[in-house]
Design a protein around this motif. Structure first.
Motif, PDB file in Angstrom:
ATOM      1  N   UNK A  19       5.984   9.538   9.504  1.00 14.72           N
ATOM      2  CA  UNK A  19       6.795   8.322   9.494  1.00 14.72           C
ATOM      3  C   UNK A  19       8.181   8.630   8.936  1.00 14.72           C
ATOM      4  N   UNK A  20       9.170   7.949   9.449  1.00 18.31           N
ATOM      5  CA  UNK A  20      10.546   8.057   8.953  1.00 18.31           C
ATOM      6  C   UNK A  20      10.849   6.766   8.199  1.00 18.31           C
ATOM      7  N   UNK A  21      11.079   6.875   6.915  1.00 16.69           N
ATOM      8  CA  UNK A  21      11.258   5.688   6.073  1.00 16.69           C
ATOM      9  C   UNK A  21      12.709   5.261   5.933  1.00 16.69           C
ATOM     10  N   UNK A  22      13.630   6.031   6.473  1.00 16.37           N
ATOM     11  CA  UNK A  22      15.039   5.665   6.440  1.00 16.37           C
ATOM     12  C   UNK A  22      15.682   5.953   5.099  1.00 16.37           C
ATOM     13  N   UNK A  23      16.916   5.488   4.940  1.00 15.15           N
ATOM     14  CA  UNK A  23      17.663   5.786   3.716  1.00 15.15           C
ATOM     15  C   UNK A  23      17.170   4.980   2.516  1.00 15.15           C
ATOM     16  N   UNK A  24      16.249   5.563   1.795  1.00 13.99           N
ATOM     17  CA  UNK A  24      15.708   4.967   0.573  1.00 13.99           C
ATOM     18  C   UNK A  24      16.098   5.894  -0.573  1.00 13.99           C
ATOM     19  N   UNK A  25      16.776   5.354  -1.554  1.00 13.71           N
ATOM     20  CA  UNK A  25      17.295   6.156  -2.653  1.00 13.71           C
ATOM     21  C   UNK A  25      16.885   5.558  -3.993  1.00 13.71           C
ATOM     22  N   UNK A  26      17.103   6.314  -5.034  1.00 16.51           N
ATOM     23  CA  UNK A  26      16.898   5.812  -6.394  1.00 16.51           C
ATOM     24  C   UNK A  26      17.698   4.524  -6.588  1.00 16.51           C
ATOM     25  N   UNK A  61       0.806  -1.224   0.000  1.00 13.60           N
ATOM     26  CA  UNK A  61       0.000   0.000   0.000  1.00 13.60           C
ATOM     27  C   UNK A  61       0.838   1.273   0.000  1.00 13.60           C
ATOM     28  N   UNK A  62       2.114   1.156   0.315  1.00 12.60           N
ATOM     29  CA  UNK A  62       3.033   2.306   0.312  1.00 12.60           C
ATOM     30  C   UNK A  62       4.431   1.803  -0.046  1.00 12.60           C
ATOM     31  N   UNK A  63       5.211   2.644  -0.685  1.00 12.27           N
ATOM     32  CA  UNK A  63       6.588   2.254  -0.994  1.00 12.27           C
ATOM     33  C   UNK A  63       7.286   1.781   0.277  1.00 12.27           C
ATOM     34  N   UNK A  64       8.088   0.751   0.185  1.00 12.35           N
ATOM     35  CA  UNK A  64       8.746   0.201   1.371  1.00 12.35           C
ATOM     36  C   UNK A  64       9.768   1.141   1.996  1.00 12.35           C
ATOM     37  N   UNK A  65       9.918   1.009   3.322  1.00 13.35           N
ATOM     38  CA  UNK A  65      10.991   1.693   4.035  1.00 13.35           C
ATOM     39  C   UNK A  65      12.310   0.973   3.711  1.00 13.35           C
ATOM     40  N   UNK A  66      13.395   1.458   4.289  1.00 15.72           N
ATOM     41  CA  UNK A  66      14.692   0.843   3.998  1.00 15.72           C
ATOM     42  C   UNK A  66      14.749  -0.617   4.435  1.00 15.72           C
ATOM     43  N   UNK A  67      14.160  -0.950   5.597  1.00 14.78           N
ATOM     44  CA  UNK A  67      14.142  -2.340   6.058  1.00 14.78           C
ATOM     45  C   UNK A  67      13.397  -3.235   5.073  1.00 14.78           C
ATOM     46  N   UNK A  68      12.238  -2.784   4.644  1.00 14.71           N
ATOM     47  CA  UNK A  68      11.392  -3.617   3.783  1.00 14.71           C
ATOM     48  C   UNK A  68      11.943  -3.714   2.362  1.00 14.71           C
ATOM     49  N   UNK A  69      12.654  -2.695   1.919  1.00 15.41           N
ATOM     50  CA  UNK A  69      13.330  -2.811   0.618  1.00 15.41           C
ATOM     51  C   UNK A  69      14.381  -3.907   0.677  1.00 15.41           C
ATOM     52  N   UNK A  70      15.140  -3.950   1.776  1.00 15.61           N
ATOM     53  CA  UNK A  70      16.127  -5.015   1.953  1.00 15.61           C
ATOM     54  C   UNK A  70      15.478  -6.380   2.019  1.00 15.61           C
ATOM     55  N   UNK A  71      14.383  -6.474   2.777  1.00 23.27           N
ATOM     56  CA  UNK A  71      13.655  -7.739   2.870  1.00 23.27           C
ATOM     57  C   UNK A  71      13.108  -8.187   1.530  1.00 23.27           C
ATOM     58  N   UNK A  72      12.622  -7.238   0.744  1.00 27.61           N
ATOM     59  CA  UNK A  72      12.107  -7.549  -0.592  1.00 27.61           C
ATOM     60  C   UNK A  72      13.231  -8.057  -1.489  1.00 27.61           C
ATOM     61  N   UNK A  73      14.372  -7.391  -1.421  1.00 22.45           N
ATOM     62  CA  UNK A  73      15.527  -7.797  -2.232  1.00 22.45           C
ATOM     63  C   UNK A  73      15.906  -9.248  -1.946  1.00 22.45           C
ATOM     64  N   UNK A  74      15.939  -9.640  -0.679  1.00 19.42           N
ATOM     65  CA  UNK A  74      16.387 -10.981  -0.312  1.00 19.42           C
ATOM     66  C   UNK A  74      15.289 -12.024  -0.374  1.00 19.42           C
ATOM     67  N   UNK A  75      14.037 -11.602  -0.538  1.00 23.05           N
ATOM     68  CA  UNK A  75      12.907 -12.532  -0.437  1.00 23.05           C
ATOM     69  C   UNK A  75      12.747 -13.487  -1.611  1.00 23.05           C
ATOM     70  N   UNK A  76      13.183 -13.081  -2.791  1.00 25.86           N
ATOM     71  CA  UNK A  76      12.976 -13.914  -3.973  1.00 25.86           C
ATOM     72  C   UNK A  76      11.743 -13.559  -4.779  1.00 25.86           C
ATOM     73  N   UNK A  77      10.993 -12.501  -4.380  1.00 22.93           N
ATOM     74  CA  UNK A  77       9.871 -12.080  -5.210  1.00 22.93           C
ATOM     75  C   UNK A  77      10.423 -11.515  -6.517  1.00 22.93           C
ATOM     76  N   UNK A  78       9.629 -11.573  -7.570  1.00 22.46           N
ATOM     77  CA  UNK A  78      10.102 -11.090  -8.868  1.00 22.46           C
ATOM     78  C   UNK A  78       9.457  -9.779  -9.285  1.00 22.46           C
ATOM     79  N   UNK A  79       8.521  -9.285  -8.458  1.00 25.83           N
ATOM     80  CA  UNK A  79       7.878  -8.020  -8.789  1.00 25.83           C
ATOM     81  C   UNK A  79       7.463  -7.320  -7.508  1.00 25.83           C
ATOM     82  N   UNK A  80       7.709  -6.006  -7.453  1.00 23.78           N
ATOM     83  CA  UNK A  80       7.291  -5.149  -6.356  1.00 23.78           C
ATOM     84  C   UNK A  80       6.401  -4.071  -6.944  1.00 23.78           C
ATOM     85  N   UNK A  81       5.175  -3.960  -6.433  1.00 21.74           N
ATOM     86  CA  UNK A  81       4.226  -2.957  -6.906  1.00 21.74           C
ATOM     87  C   UNK A  81       3.810  -2.114  -5.710  1.00 21.74           C
TER      88      UNK A  81
END
Length: 164
Positions: A121-128, A88-108
């Motif tokens: 909310x503080x989403x942490x270091x999320x960059x391009x 429902x919202x772009x992932x924070x830095x933790x969830x981007x890392x979790x997504x990267x390691x999870x094995x999913x093939x698509x993030x929407x």
């Protein structure tokens, strides 16, 4: 599919008031037929369970991988199954890392990082480069799908909920 993630966010945060305004749905996709089915869901449980890691994406990943009995959604790639994560919202830095390691093939993603930060909310270091790393690892990234609906839930939660 995004409507499922947003509905989870809304139900958890505004209707039931059982957690934060972030919902996630992971769908299993048959790459041969294109058919998909809901495979795992996650809602934000940080405050009610007193655990900073229990974001919507992380709980959906945890439940889904437990269901697969594997540490990765990539286990079924040879069998023609892929897993797509809708949030429902772009992932924070933790969830981007979790997504990267999870094995999913698509993030929407629906709402933007900026929408979450506007209510505190503080989403942490999320960059391009964070999204580029996902794409270079084979994860297709799609953003701004039903952004207004995702942002509406965030805004309403910002008026009544706990920002942490």
């Amino acid at each position: 599919m995004m409507k499922v993630a947003i509905a989870l966010s809304e139900k958890n945060s505004l209707i039931e008031k059982t957690g934060g305004p972030f919902g996630t749905a992971i769908f299993e996709v048959d790459t041969e037929t294109g058919k998909c089915k809901l495979f795992s869901i996650g809602i934000n449980q940080v405050v009610p369970l007193g655990n900073s890691t229990l974001h919507g994406e992380m709980t959906a990943i945890q439940f889904g991988q437990k269901k697969l009995n594997s540490y990765t959604f990539g286990i079924n790639k040879p069998s023609g199954k892929e897993y797509h994560l809708y949030t429902s919202c772009e992932p924070c830095c933790q969830c981007l890392g979790g997504t990267l390691w999870s094995g999913v093939t698509k993030l929407v993603c629906a709402a933007r990082k900026e929408d979450a930060e506007m209510i505190g909310f503080k989403e942490g270091p999320v960059f391009k480069e964070s999204y580029e790393a996902l794409e270079s690892a084979g994860v297709k990234v799609v953003r701004n799908i039903l952004r207004e609906e995702g942002a509406r839930v965030l805004k309403q939660y910002g008026e009544i909920g706990v920002i942490y």
